[in-house]
Design an enzyme around this catalytic site. Structure first.
Site, PDB file in Angstrom:
ATOM      1  CD  GLU A  50      43.904  44.201  28.352  1.00 58.81           C
ATOM      2  OE1 GLU A  50      44.909  44.807  28.755  1.00 58.81           O
ATOM      3  OE2 GLU A  50      42.785  44.301  28.900  1.00 58.81           O
ATOM      4  CG  HIS A  73      45.328  44.418  32.260  1.00 61.42           C
ATOM      5  ND1 HIS A  73      45.467  45.529  31.469  1.00 61.42           N
ATOM      6  CD2 HIS A  73      46.104  44.633  33.345  1.00 61.42           C
ATOM      7  CE1 HIS A  73      46.299  46.378  32.038  1.00 61.42           C
ATOM      8  NE2 HIS A  73      46.695  45.865  33.184  1.00 61.42           N
ATOM      9  CB  CYS A 131      44.727  48.808  34.283  1.00 60.00           C
ATOM     10  SG  CYS A 131      46.165  48.577  35.358  1.00 60.00           S
TER      11      CYS A 131
END
Length: 197
Positions: free
Chosen positions: A177, A175, A77
């Site tokens: 994750e 992202h 990001c």
């Protein structure tokens, strides 16, 4: 394997740490140059505003350390955006790893882009086993333009870089994750890259 998540006060670091744990690894949170240099893999996260994040990097000397790292480095990001030459956000000069500029969405789309979008034109080991047009999760108002270092792209009023790769440096605007199974696969691919530090 020693995995270090750079903790410079501008990160979504806990969610990344948990995602790495789900893959069976432990990560160290650190801004200590020695810890970072001796890591097998380095993750450079970022959430927030570019100029204040760059200020924090400079205060800890990480602005000169990160571009010199030899092992695989993954910017996420804002981390990826700071690895570029320049970002319009706060009129900020970046680390100059990726030869590309970051500009604000101004194509009649709602800003920030929040939510799921498709990635395509996948060109890196990061995307081994990942299909074209898979959905990943994004939250951003600025984007890296498409460049020769682009290894994945998405469209949101304009086609832009959702991932970059140069030498041992990788970056994802999305992202991983927070991107479900696809993101987990991409993180796993990064952790399985050969280490060359």
């Amino acid at each position: 394997m020693k995995i270090v998540i750079i903790n410079y006060g501008a990160g979504n670091i806990q969610s990344i740490k948990f995602a790495i744990q789900r893959l069976g690894y432990e990560a160290i949170l650190s801004n200590d140059p020695e810890e970072i240099i001796t890591a097998d893999k380095v993750i450079f996260p970022g959430v927030g505003e570019a100029s204040s994040a760059m200020k924090k990097l400079k205060e800890s000397g990480l602005d000169t350390l990160v571009p010199k790292l030899k092992q695989p480095v993954l910017g996420i990001c804002l981390g990826m955006q700071l690895m570029c030459n320049y970002t319009e956000e706060g009129n900020t000069t970046g680390l100059g790893i990726f030869d590309v500029e970051v500009v604000r969405f101004n194509h009649g789309v709602k800003v920030p882009q929040i939510g799921w979008n498709q990635i395509e034109s996948l060109k890196s080991q990061l995307f081994n086993g990942v299909n074209e047009k898979e959905y990943i999760y994004l939250v951003h108002s600025y984007y890296a333009t498409v460049t020769r270092e682009t290894v994945a792209q998405s469209s949101y009023g304009v086609t832009y870089s959702t991932a970059l790769h140069k030498d041992n440096f990788y970056g994802t605007q999305f992202h991983p994750e927070k991107s479900s199974d696809v993101g987990e696969k991409i993180l796993s691919n990064f952790l399985n890259l050969p280490t060359n530090n």
